[in-house]
Design a protein around this motif. Structure first.
Motif, PDB file in Angstrom:
ATOM      1  N   LEU A   1       0.844  -1.186   0.000  1.00 35.88           N
ATOM      2  CA  LEU A   1       0.000   0.000   0.000  1.00 35.88           C
ATOM      3  C   LEU A   1       0.882   1.240   0.000  1.00 35.88           C
ATOM      4  O   LEU A   1       1.950   1.266   0.611  1.00 35.88           O
ATOM      5  N   CYS A   2       0.436   2.277  -0.693  1.00 35.54           N
ATOM      6  CA  CYS A   2       1.194   3.523  -0.765  1.00 35.54           C
ATOM      7  C   CYS A   2       1.369   4.101   0.640  1.00 35.54           C
ATOM      8  O   CYS A   2       0.372   4.347   1.333  1.00 35.54           O
TER       9      CYS A   2
ATOM     10  N   SER B   1       9.476  -5.772 -10.627  1.00 36.60           N
ATOM     11  CA  SER B   1      10.006  -4.414 -10.633  1.00 36.60           C
ATOM     12  C   SER B   1      10.421  -3.954  -9.241  1.00 36.60           C
ATOM     13  O   SER B   1       9.718  -4.187  -8.248  1.00 36.60           O
ATOM     14  N   LEU B   2      11.549  -3.257  -9.176  1.00 35.82           N
ATOM     15  CA  LEU B   2      12.056  -2.684  -7.936  1.00 35.82           C
ATOM     16  C   LEU B   2      11.478  -1.304  -7.678  1.00 35.82           C
ATOM     17  O   LEU B   2      11.798  -0.681  -6.669  1.00 35.82           O
ATOM     18  N   VAL B   3      10.666  -0.799  -8.589  1.00 35.46           N
ATOM     19  CA  VAL B   3       9.981   0.483  -8.420  1.00 35.46           C
ATOM     20  C   VAL B   3       8.493   0.259  -8.646  1.00 35.46           C
ATOM     21  O   VAL B   3       8.090  -0.312  -9.666  1.00 35.46           O
ATOM     22  N   GLN B   4       7.681   0.684  -7.689  1.00 37.26           N
ATOM     23  CA  GLN B   4       6.230   0.606  -7.797  1.00 37.26           C
ATOM     24  C   GLN B   4       5.668   2.029  -7.731  1.00 37.26           C
ATOM     25  O   GLN B   4       6.239   2.893  -7.069  1.00 37.26           O
ATOM     26  N   THR B   5       4.571   2.268  -8.406  1.00 35.53           N
ATOM     27  CA  THR B   5       4.014   3.614  -8.470  1.00 35.53           C
ATOM     28  C   THR B   5       2.602   3.652  -7.902  1.00 35.53           C
ATOM     29  O   THR B   5       1.895   2.638  -7.872  1.00 35.53           O
ATOM     30  N   CYS B   6       2.211   4.845  -7.451  1.00 42.28           N
ATOM     31  CA  CYS B   6       0.870   5.054  -6.946  1.00 42.28           C
ATOM     32  C   CYS B   6       0.129   5.974  -7.908  1.00 42.28           C
ATOM     33  O   CYS B   6       0.474   7.160  -8.027  1.00 42.28           O
ATOM     34  N   PRO B   7      -0.887   5.480  -8.614  1.00 35.17           N
ATOM     35  CA  PRO B   7      -1.626   6.320  -9.555  1.00 35.17           C
ATOM     36  C   PRO B   7      -2.538   7.327  -8.867  1.00 35.17           C
ATOM     37  O   PRO B   7      -3.039   8.244  -9.512  1.00 35.17           O
ATOM     38  N   HIS B   8      -2.738   7.173  -7.550  1.00 34.92           N
ATOM     39  CA  HIS B   8      -3.654   8.055  -6.833  1.00 34.92           C
ATOM     40  C   HIS B   8      -2.986   9.363  -6.432  1.00 34.92           C
ATOM     41  O   HIS B   8      -3.545  10.448  -6.618  1.00 34.92           O
ATOM     42  N   CYS B   9      -1.747   9.277  -5.896  1.00 36.12           N
ATOM     43  CA  CYS B   9      -1.058  10.499  -5.468  1.00 36.12           C
ATOM     44  C   CYS B   9       0.193  10.781  -6.292  1.00 36.12           C
ATOM     45  O   CYS B   9       1.002  11.637  -5.911  1.00 36.12           O
ATOM     46  N   ASP B  10       0.370  10.066  -7.416  1.00 40.74           N
ATOM     47  CA  ASP B  10       1.476  10.311  -8.351  1.00 40.74           C
ATOM     48  C   ASP B  10       2.838  10.267  -7.660  1.00 40.74           C
ATOM     49  O   ASP B  10       3.643  11.194  -7.763  1.00 40.74           O
ATOM     50  N   THR B  11       3.096   9.170  -6.955  1.00 43.31           N
ATOM     51  CA  THR B  11       4.390   8.977  -6.304  1.00 43.31           C
ATOM     52  C   THR B  11       4.983   7.647  -6.748  1.00 43.31           C
ATOM     53  O   THR B  11       4.284   6.776  -7.270  1.00 43.31           O
TER      54      THR B  11
ATOM     55  N   TRP C   1       7.879   4.466  -5.503  1.00 45.25           N
ATOM     56  CA  TRP C   1       8.431   3.889  -4.272  1.00 45.25           C
ATOM     57  C   TRP C   1       9.339   2.706  -4.592  1.00 45.25           C
ATOM     58  O   TRP C   1       9.078   1.934  -5.513  1.00 45.25           O
ATOM     59  N   GLU C   2      10.373   2.582  -3.788  1.00 47.11           N
ATOM     60  CA  GLU C   2      11.249   1.405  -3.812  1.00 47.11           C
ATOM     61  C   GLU C   2      10.929   0.537  -2.604  1.00 47.11           C
ATOM     62  O   GLU C   2      10.822   1.062  -1.485  1.00 47.11           O
ATOM     63  N   PRO C   3      10.785  -0.781  -2.789  1.00 57.02           N
ATOM     64  CA  PRO C   3      10.489  -1.638  -1.632  1.00 57.02           C
ATOM     65  C   PRO C   3      11.677  -1.727  -0.695  1.00 57.02           C
ATOM     66  O   PRO C   3      12.833  -1.621  -1.103  1.00 57.02           O
ATOM     67  N   GLY C   4      11.393  -1.929   0.588  1.00 58.59           N
ATOM     68  CA  GLY C   4      12.431  -2.096   1.594  1.00 58.59           C
ATOM     69  C   GLY C   4      11.915  -2.960   2.717  1.00 58.59           C
ATOM     70  O   GLY C   4      10.747  -3.375   2.721  1.00 58.59           O
ATOM     71  N   PRO C   5      12.761  -3.256   3.707  1.00 60.64           N
ATOM     72  CA  PRO C   5      12.348  -4.160   4.789  1.00 60.64           C
ATOM     73  C   PRO C   5      11.193  -3.625   5.623  1.00 60.64           C
ATOM     74  O   PRO C   5      10.435  -4.384   6.206  1.00 60.64           O
ATOM     75  N   GLU C   6      11.034  -2.314   5.684  1.00 58.50           N
ATOM     76  CA  GLU C   6       9.959  -1.728   6.482  1.00 58.50           C
ATOM     77  C   GLU C   6       8.853  -1.142   5.608  1.00 58.50           C
ATOM     78  O   GLU C   6       8.025  -0.380   6.076  1.00 58.50           O
ATOM     79  N   GLY C   7       8.861  -1.453   4.314  1.00 59.56           N
ATOM     80  CA  GLY C   7       7.862  -0.911   3.410  1.00 59.56           C
ATOM     81  C   GLY C   7       8.532  -0.198   2.251  1.00 59.56           C
ATOM     82  O   GLY C   7       9.612  -0.584   1.808  1.00 59.56           O
TER      83      GLY C   7
END
Length: 405
Positions: free
Chosen positions: A200-201, A214-224, A226-232
């Motif tokens: 979740l964003c 993919s190592l990059v995920q995007t949020c179409p709702h707030c146009d951001t 993100w890279e995944p990590g151990p805490e999110g």
């Protein structure tokens, strides 16, 4: 290369789920949960034993490398797509490699409830890669100066089951390997090295979208992004090259700034003097910083080098955008750490005469400083994607088959 199949229980509902080795998103078809997969260190897998034996079940570690290996010497550029394994401990009774087992047999994640004892590796991953690059299977060995890199790889530990009593027995075939020779004092129980984090964003709580590799995920709702990590997820700021034409696809590249030790490589002028590029030295080059552009996706070795050289020399101006484009973004499958590892071989690719480059960089080193993700727009043609500003083309089949590397 054949994609290894993994089996894992869903951490939410417990259902069995089949994954590909390169998946970084866990998606359960039963409860619909979607989670980032993160590991503390390399991913650890094991092969399940196929026989029963009264001896102690011990899992022996093997390093496995899947990806592209490059060797550049003064006269030649050689590369090889590899899927190789090597015993990660010093023991002459054990098989030196897994052979085809890591490709042909299903793998399972090592988890705390995995039965058996585990032998910790004594050969470090850097030593394994160094051994691999000294004698790449299928490539003629060379002596003298050279630039090497392992890029686009999946580096993991795979554990082979053996049974030890008064003798050592292969847990897959039942073959006698030799007398008992594993020191039981150093054996360990299975530990937890996997973490699962929400997709979740973190900013708005919307579902992030993106390819499962993919190592990059995007949020179409707030146009951001993100890279995944151990805490999110950790927020990143992607940059996009502008084009007057309507793009069909954006391809990601890492914009890398480095610090060279033992030679100068900060500006355009430094690059031209170092590599003897056939370009006139202009005043602006003395003060304009040079950065490497490395594909942030896996692709055939020769294309990887060609794209790196062409985009690095073009130096596109990709500004930050307030909103993400509503155009497909190609998955980011090459981590920034591996992109930095590619810099020496890309530098060698840029030099028209590497025999003149080697004396200048001998004894030097390159350290990473900064990395940012940039997306370049491509227009679709019948059999290829075209980058109009650079007059650069990539075959569609090359991108399609890159998902199997």
């Amino acid at each position: 290369m054949t994609e290894a199949q993994l089996s894992h229980q869903c951490p939410q509902c417990g259902a069995p789920v089949e994954l590909d080795e390169t998946d970084r998103i866990f998606s359960c078809p039963f409860c619909q949960v979607r989670l980032f997969i993160h590991a503390d260190g390399p991913f650890r897998y094991y092969l399940k034993p196929h026989i029963e034996h009264p001896g102690t079940l011990i899992y022996v570690p093997y390093w496995r490398f899947r990806g592209n290996a490059f060797v550049l010497d003064p006269l030649d550029t050689r590369h090889k797509i590899l899927d190789s394994s090597l015993l990660a401990v010093d023991n002459n009774s054990l098989p030196p490699s897994l052979g085809l087992r890591s490709q042909a047999m299903p793998l399972s994640f090592v988890e705390p409830n995995t039965q058996g004892l585990f032998l910790p590796p004594s050969v470090r991953s850097a030593e394994f890669k160094a051994r691999l690059l000294r004698a790449i299977p299928g490539l003629k060995a060379s002596s003298g100066p050279r630039l090497t890199a392992c890029i686009g790889d999946v580096l993991s530990l795979i554990h082979l089951p053996v049974f030890q009593s008064h003798e050592l027995v292969d847990g897959i075939t039942g073959k006698l390997l030799g007398p008992a020779g594993i020191d039981t004092a150093g054996l360990e129980q299975a530990g937890s090295h996997l973490r699962f984090a929400s997709t979740l964003c973190p900013q708005c709580g919307w579902d992030l979208v993106g390819d499962r590799q993919s190592l990059v995920q995007t949020c179409p709702h707030c146009d951001t992004a993100w890279e995944p990590g151990p805490e999110g997820g950790s927020r990143i700021t992607p940059h996009f090259l502008q084009t007057p034409e309507k793009p069909a696809l954006y391809l990601p590249f890492w914009n890398l700034r480095i610090r060279a030790k033992g030679f100068r490589l900060q500006t355009w002028a430094d690059l031209i003097r170092l590599t003897n590029l056939p370009r006139a030295l202009l005043p602006w080059m003395e003060s304009t910083a040079f950065s490497f552009r490395i594909p942030a996706f896996k692709i055939r070795p020769e294309l990887f080098l060609n794209l790196s050289a062409q985009v690095s020399l073009y130096q596109p101006d990709a500004p930050e955008q307030e909103s993400l484009p509503r155009v497909p973004l190609h998955p980011v499958t090459l981590p920034r750490e591996e992109a930095f590892q590619a810099v020496p071989v890309v530098l060698g690719r840029l030099a028209p005469a590497r025999k003149n480059l080697f004396p200048k960089i001998q004894g030097g080193s390159i350290k990473p400083l900064e990395a940012r993700i940039e997306y370049l727009p491509f227009v679709e043609e019948s059999h290829e994607f075209i980058q109009p500003e650079m007059n650069m083309a990539i075959q569609k089949n090359a991108l399609f088959w890159s998902a199997t590397l």
